[in-house]
Design an enzyme around this catalytic site. Structure first.
Site, mmCIF file in Angstrom:
data_model
loop_
_atom_site.group_PDB
_atom_site.id
_atom_site.type_symbol
_atom_site.label_atom_id
_atom_site.label_comp_id
_atom_site.label_asym_id
_atom_site.label_seq_id
_atom_site.Cartn_x
_atom_site.Cartn_y
_atom_site.Cartn_z
ATOM 1 N N GLU A 261 -4.876 7.071 -8.211
ATOM 2 C CA GLU A 261 -3.434 6.877 -8.358
ATOM 3 C C GLU A 261 -2.994 7.258 -9.771
ATOM 4 O O GLU A 261 -3.622 6.867 -10.751
ATOM 5 C CB GLU A 261 -3.109 5.409 -8.087
ATOM 6 C CG GLU A 261 -1.660 5.026 -8.310
ATOM 7 C CD GLU A 261 -1.453 3.518 -8.217
ATOM 8 O OE1 GLU A 261 -0.308 3.100 -8.017
ATOM 9 O OE2 GLU A 261 -2.449 2.769 -8.354
ATOM 10 N N LYS A 321 4.568 6.296 -2.074
ATOM 11 C CA LYS A 321 4.197 4.903 -1.832
ATOM 12 C C LYS A 321 5.379 4.138 -1.251
ATOM 13 O O LYS A 321 6.475 4.124 -1.818
ATOM 14 C CB LYS A 321 3.732 4.271 -3.144
ATOM 15 C CG LYS A 321 3.163 2.869 -3.012
ATOM 16 C CD LYS A 321 2.662 2.386 -4.362
ATOM 17 C CE LYS A 321 2.007 1.026 -4.272
ATOM 18 N NZ LYS A 321 1.516 0.579 -5.597
ATOM 19 N N CYS A 367 -2.784 2.595 -3.713
ATOM 20 C CA CYS A 367 -3.010 1.296 -4.327
ATOM 21 C C CYS A 367 -2.994 0.178 -3.292
ATOM 22 O O CYS A 367 -3.694 0.241 -2.287
ATOM 23 C CB CYS A 367 -1.983 1.067 -5.434
ATOM 24 S SG CYS A 367 -2.332 -0.364 -6.495
#
Length: 493
Positions: A261, A321, A367
């Protein structure tokens, strides 16, 4: 109750001291039984939850310490503050279970209610279902592999229901202890059978090169070493891809490399030259999965992962995300103070499955999106494998990265598909569809992992029905307890 809850947190990874729950939950149940009212029971449950989550989330303080010069005043508030938000999810079951008569019915009600309110944590802000009690079964090695197999049917929330029920059985004395031990044994036999009866197919999943640059968060934030960081990732990519192409596992199989990430120190979408350099470093690989920030058409910041393909570094696909970290990536509106830089980030539209040239369909996750049970794959376009890119460097060498990794492992079992995880400072790892760890690169190490991913299992029961399965089980437990209360109320005195 505060101390009892804190001791119960020892059941979470990486301590995995599950037997403490057989002490802590009976103590909670006795406190509920002896409460003078439902309000008193709620207060006791709240204190239990406050201790549980403060101890379980102590590592949040490390993220504040990274920027302690600015947020020093948050150091004593980080873990207790989050625990204050989560504690009502323990207070409500403690109060509501009193509707059932004392004894095994109330214990059944508490287990069902605890599970339902634990599941409801996905609705707190952008969701924070961290450390469900069922994650305590993710023990190291083969024992853990066996004990988490039922998650393929009931998910981690179903494991939570079973965990609370087993923890409360000692209240029934010696018979209850025997039943609890027998339940654990039956659980192990069921898990072992699932592990044996579901052989892994060969499949067509790629050889994945996981690149772990081990860049300290302070170094990333300063921006002074961006070129050196980029060169480090390029060098590791060359090394890893060369190793993968030379290995026998790559014969006829595509190679994909993955960076963590926000590993690219810039805006990859806008940097054609950088993408070309990445493609050259990964020459021979079918694609590279690169974590990078980006600005969208409305000039909003997004945390993204991008697929770069040869030979010119073309962007084949990208994913934004969708589940943002509260207090970290976006600012909850109720806060009277500002903790997120700028206006925070904008969430993506939701799960995607990438169909990259020559590569089996893959689902990207960024994540902590991987902690959302039942919400990691596009069920209308199921991938064959998952890739999770993350940066746990904020949380130091604490329980946080280990708990995060445990969530990755159980997602593999729930969905019946392998997962490859690239982490900045560790822990990078890959799991097969049984949740068995194939490879690992530990904390604070620089290097690469080359892992030929195993095949994907047929869709699991949990993969078909998702969280409706544990929801139904929890509701069933509550209904088994509730009618007895009604009958007792109507019985003549």
């Amino acid at each position: 109750m505060l101390l009892v809850g804190a001791v119960a947190a020892l059941a979470f990874p990486p301590v995995d001291l599950l037997p403490v729950l057989a002490l802590c939950f009976p103590l909670l149940m006795r406190a509920i039984d002896r409460a003078g009212s439902w309000r008193d029971a709620a207060r006791r449950g709240f204190m239990f939850g406050l201790g549980l989550h403060t101890a379980g989330l102590y590592w949040l303080t490390d993220a504040i310490l990274v920027r302690v010069d600015t947020f020093w005043w948050l150091v004593p508030l980080a873990a207790p503050g989050c625990a204050l938000i989560l504690a009502p999810m323990a207070a409500a079951p403690a109060a509501l279970c009193r509707l059932a008569p004392a004894g095994w019915r109330r214990g059944l009600a508490l287990a069902g209610l605890w599970t339902l309110f634990d599941m409801a944590r996905v609705f707190i802000f952008s969701g924070f279902p961290w450390n469900p009690l069922g994650s305590g079964w993710e023990l190291p090695g083969l024992v853990g592999d066996v004990m988490i197999q039922p998650a393929a049917w009931v998910g981690v929330d179903g494991l939570t229901l079973g965990t609370v029920l087993l923890a409360l059985l000692p209240l029934a004395g010696r018979r209850g202890v025997a039943l609890s031990l027998g339940g654990v044994l039956a659980w192990a036999i069921l898990g072992g059978a699932l592990l044996v009866l579901r052989p892994l197919p060969a499949g067509r999943n790629p050889v994945v090169v996981l690149v772990q640059g081990n860049v300290p968060e302070t170094q990333k934030i300063s921006g002074e070493d961006d070129i050196a960081i980029f060169r480090r990732y390029l060098a590791l990519t060359r090394q890893g891809v060369a190793q993968a192409l030379a290995g026998p596992a790559a014969s006829g199989r595509p190679v994909v490399f993955a960076w963590p990430e926000s590993a690219f120190p810039g805006l990859l979408q806008e940097d054609d030259m950088a993408r070309q350099m990445i493609a050259r470093a990964g020459a021979g690989a079918s694609a590279g999965v690169i974590g990078s920030m980006r600005r969208d058409e409305s000039d909003r910041w997004r945390n993204s992962v991008m697929a770069v393909v040869e030979p010119d570094g073309r962007l084949a696909d990208l994913y934004d995300k969708a589940h943002l970290v509260p207090f970290g990536e976006y600012q909850p509106a109720f806060l009277p103070f500002h903790v997120v830089p700028g206006d925070g980030m904008a969430p993506g539209v939701g799960l995607r499955t990438w169909h990259l040239p020559g590569v089996a369909p893959v689902g990207p996750l960024i994540c902590y999106e991987v902690i959302f049970s039942g919400q990691v794959v596009d069920r209308h376009d199921r991938p064959d494998w998952l890739v999770n890119v993350t940066n746990d460097g904020w949380y130091g060498n604490t329980a946080g990265p280990r708990q995060h990794l445990a969530a990755v492992r159980i997602r593999a079992v729930e969905e019946g598909m392998p997962i490859a995880r690239a982490a900045n400072t560790g822990i990078s790892a890959a799991f097969d569809a049984h949740g068995h760890e194939i490879v690992r690169l530990g904390w604070n190490r620089e290097g690469v992992l080359v892992v030929p991913l195993t095949g994907t299992l047929p869709v699991t029961i949990f993969g078909l029905f998702g969280r409706w399965v544990p929801f139904g089980l929890a509701m069933g437990a509550i209904l088994l307890a509730a009618p007895w209360r009604v009958g007792a109320a109507r019985r003549p005195r």
